[in-house]
Design a protein around this motif. Structure first.
Motif, PDB file in Angstrom:
ATOM      1  N   PRO A 236       0.828  -1.209   0.000  1.00  0.00           N
ATOM      2  CA  PRO A 236       0.000   0.000   0.000  1.00  0.00           C
ATOM      3  C   PRO A 236       0.859   1.255   0.000  1.00  0.00           C
ATOM      4  O   PRO A 236       2.008   1.242   0.456  1.00  0.00           O
ATOM      5  CB  PRO A 236      -0.817  -0.123   1.291  1.00  0.00           C
ATOM      6  N   VAL A 237       0.309   2.346  -0.513  1.00  0.00           N
ATOM      7  CA  VAL A 237       1.069   3.587  -0.651  1.00  0.00           C
ATOM      8  C   VAL A 237       0.626   4.658   0.340  1.00  0.00           C
ATOM      9  O   VAL A 237       1.257   5.719   0.412  1.00  0.00           O
ATOM     10  CB  VAL A 237       0.963   4.129  -2.090  1.00  0.00           C
ATOM     11  N   PHE A 238      -0.433   4.386   1.117  1.00  0.00           N
ATOM     12  CA  PHE A 238      -0.908   5.359   2.110  1.00  0.00           C
ATOM     13  C   PHE A 238      -1.732   4.573   3.114  1.00  0.00           C
ATOM     14  O   PHE A 238      -2.742   3.958   2.755  1.00  0.00           O
ATOM     15  CB  PHE A 238      -1.742   6.436   1.426  1.00  0.00           C
ATOM     16  N   PHE A 247      -6.506   6.916  11.176  1.00  0.00           N
ATOM     17  CA  PHE A 247      -6.845   5.525  10.938  1.00  0.00           C
ATOM     18  C   PHE A 247      -7.715   5.362   9.689  1.00  0.00           C
ATOM     19  O   PHE A 247      -8.687   6.085   9.497  1.00  0.00           O
ATOM     20  CB  PHE A 247      -7.580   4.947  12.146  1.00  0.00           C
ATOM     21  N   GLY A 248      -7.344   4.395   8.862  1.00  0.00           N
ATOM     22  CA  GLY A 248      -8.130   4.052   7.693  1.00  0.00           C
ATOM     23  C   GLY A 248      -8.180   5.109   6.619  1.00  0.00           C
ATOM     24  O   GLY A 248      -9.250   5.392   6.071  1.00  0.00           O
ATOM     25  N   PRO A 249      -7.054   5.718   6.242  1.00  0.00           N
ATOM     26  CA  PRO A 249      -7.088   6.754   5.209  1.00  0.00           C
ATOM     27  C   PRO A 249      -7.382   6.153   3.839  1.00  0.00           C
ATOM     28  O   PRO A 249      -6.859   5.100   3.476  1.00  0.00           O
ATOM     29  CB  PRO A 249      -5.675   7.345   5.257  1.00  0.00           C
ATOM     30  N   ASP A 301       4.821  10.357  -4.152  1.00  0.00           N
ATOM     31  CA  ASP A 301       5.200  10.012  -2.782  1.00  0.00           C
ATOM     32  C   ASP A 301       4.164  10.650  -1.870  1.00  0.00           C
ATOM     33  O   ASP A 301       4.228  11.847  -1.587  1.00  0.00           O
ATOM     34  CB  ASP A 301       6.597  10.532  -2.466  1.00  0.00           C
ATOM     35  N   PHE A 302       3.183   9.850  -1.435  1.00  0.00           N
ATOM     36  CA  PHE A 302       2.088  10.390  -0.639  1.00  0.00           C
ATOM     37  C   PHE A 302       2.473  10.611   0.815  1.00  0.00           C
ATOM     38  O   PHE A 302       1.750  11.278   1.551  1.00  0.00           O
ATOM     39  CB  PHE A 302       0.876   9.465  -0.724  1.00  0.00           C
ATOM     40  N   GLY A 303       3.585  10.038   1.240  1.00  0.00           N
ATOM     41  CA  GLY A 303       4.004  10.216   2.617  1.00  0.00           C
ATOM     42  C   GLY A 303       3.084   9.467   3.557  1.00  0.00           C
ATOM     43  O   GLY A 303       2.606   8.367   3.258  1.00  0.00           O
ATOM     44  N   THR A 304       2.816  10.062   4.701  1.00  0.00           N
ATOM     45  CA  THR A 304       1.935   9.477   5.706  1.00  0.00           C
ATOM     46  C   THR A 304       0.880  10.501   6.100  1.00  0.00           C
ATOM     47  O   THR A 304       1.072  11.706   5.913  1.00  0.00           O
ATOM     48  CB  THR A 304       2.731   9.057   6.956  1.00  0.00           C
TER      49      THR A 304
END
Length: 313
Positions: A236-238, A247-249, A301-304
């Motif tokens: 997963p990317v995010f 939580f749960g983006p 790059d979605f980051g966190t």
């Protein structure tokens, strides 16, 4: 400086923000799942307090009478359209995709009409339709269950905004472990074109803390209707970030700053993990927005997820 607060809009899941002629437009699922509302502002921050306009309400019975989900507002060839899913009061999981069209130029003031259901060859649970243009052609990407226990992503070309022109092609199935937690799900596609590629972000797993985003991509010159043109990230990317209580983006969309120089990720997430009862009945999937960048290899790059509070660029 561009700034806003996260969550941007509380209790709005499946958010979509689009920038048209210098103005932002917002729509999302409402907690009661019974209507479609839109709002507009000249800034991201302004959306949080912008007045809402209900443009359509569910029918009393029959098709489009229950589970009104995930509307998206698009302007296509100078006309405004809303794509959404809805089911029936007497068959609440009979979800199908529908389209509304605005009869005038102002989505907030002019009348909206029903253009009907998007018919697919394999009749079944379908939702999350998103149209996009590429290479002078108009495509539709959506989620549909086939077989009945799995939600896959499909793509087809369009004849008009509500009619498929080609046979649907499956471009991803939930075949990875992180896509199969709770439910076997690929849904919520969002298209991003950059750096010689067509990217499709999507969401996977159950709508709790396991919900997350995956990524597909194809070369911009490839045949998008050929399943072999698409590649998928193995991870997963995010994802959930417990350290900042996000939580749960997922169920994202994309927009930019007004100058187009900074890409923005729009998504929903909760700020707590534990949910009592069915996650779909928990209204606290809030709309959030954050900037993202690009890696040297041309991939996003979605980051966190960022913590609740002020965001600025």
């Amino acid at each position: 400086m561009t700034a806003w607060n996260n969550p941007l809009i509380e209790q709005r899941a499946d958010p979509q923000i689009t920038l048209v002629d210098g103005r932002y437009w917002f729509t999302a699922s409402v907690p009661s799942y019974d209507a479609i509302e839109i709002r507009s502002a000249d800034s991201i921050a302004g959306l949080s307090t912008a007045p809402t306009k209900v443009i359509w309400r569910r029918h009393d019975s029959g098709p489009m009478s229950f589970h009104v989900w995930a509307p998206e507002l698009h302007r296509i060839d100078g006309r405004w359209y809303v794509y959404f899913a809805a089911s029936e009061r007497d068959d609440i999981w009979k979800l199908r995709m529908y389209v509304l069209e605005c009869e005038g130029a102002d989505p907030l003031q002019d009348n909206w009409v029903e253009r009907g259901r998007i018919a697919t060859p394999e009749e079944g649970f379908s939702l999350d339709a998103t149209p996009f243009e590429h290479g002078g052609r108009r495509f539709l990407c959506w989620a549909q269950k086939s077989p009945p226990t799995e939600s896959n992503l499909y793509i087809a070309e369009l004849t008009n905004p509500w009619t498929l022109a080609t046979e649907p092609v499956v471009i991803t199935r939930p075949d990875l472990a992180w896509e199969r937690i709770g439910f076997c799900v690929n849904e919520g596609p969002a298209v991003l074109k950059r750096n010689g590629r067509v990217f499709i972000a999507y969401s996977a797993a159950a709508t709790d803390a396991n919900y997350c985003m995956g990524l597909l991509w194809a070369d911009q010159s490839a045949d998008l209707l050929d399943a072999k043109s698409w590649s998928k990230s193995p991870t997963p990317v995010f994802t959930t970030d417990e350290s900042v209580s996000q939580f749960g983006p997922g169920h994202n969309s994309f927009t930019t700053t007004p100058d187009g120089q900074t890409d923005l990720l729009v998504y929903h997430a909760r700020n707590y993990r534990d949910i009592v009862g069915d996650p779909l009945n928990d209204p606290n999937r809030h709309t959030r927005v954050q900037a993202f960048g690009w890696r040297n290899d041309g991939f996003p790059d979605f980051g966190t997820p960022v913590a609740d509070g002020s965001c600025s660029l």
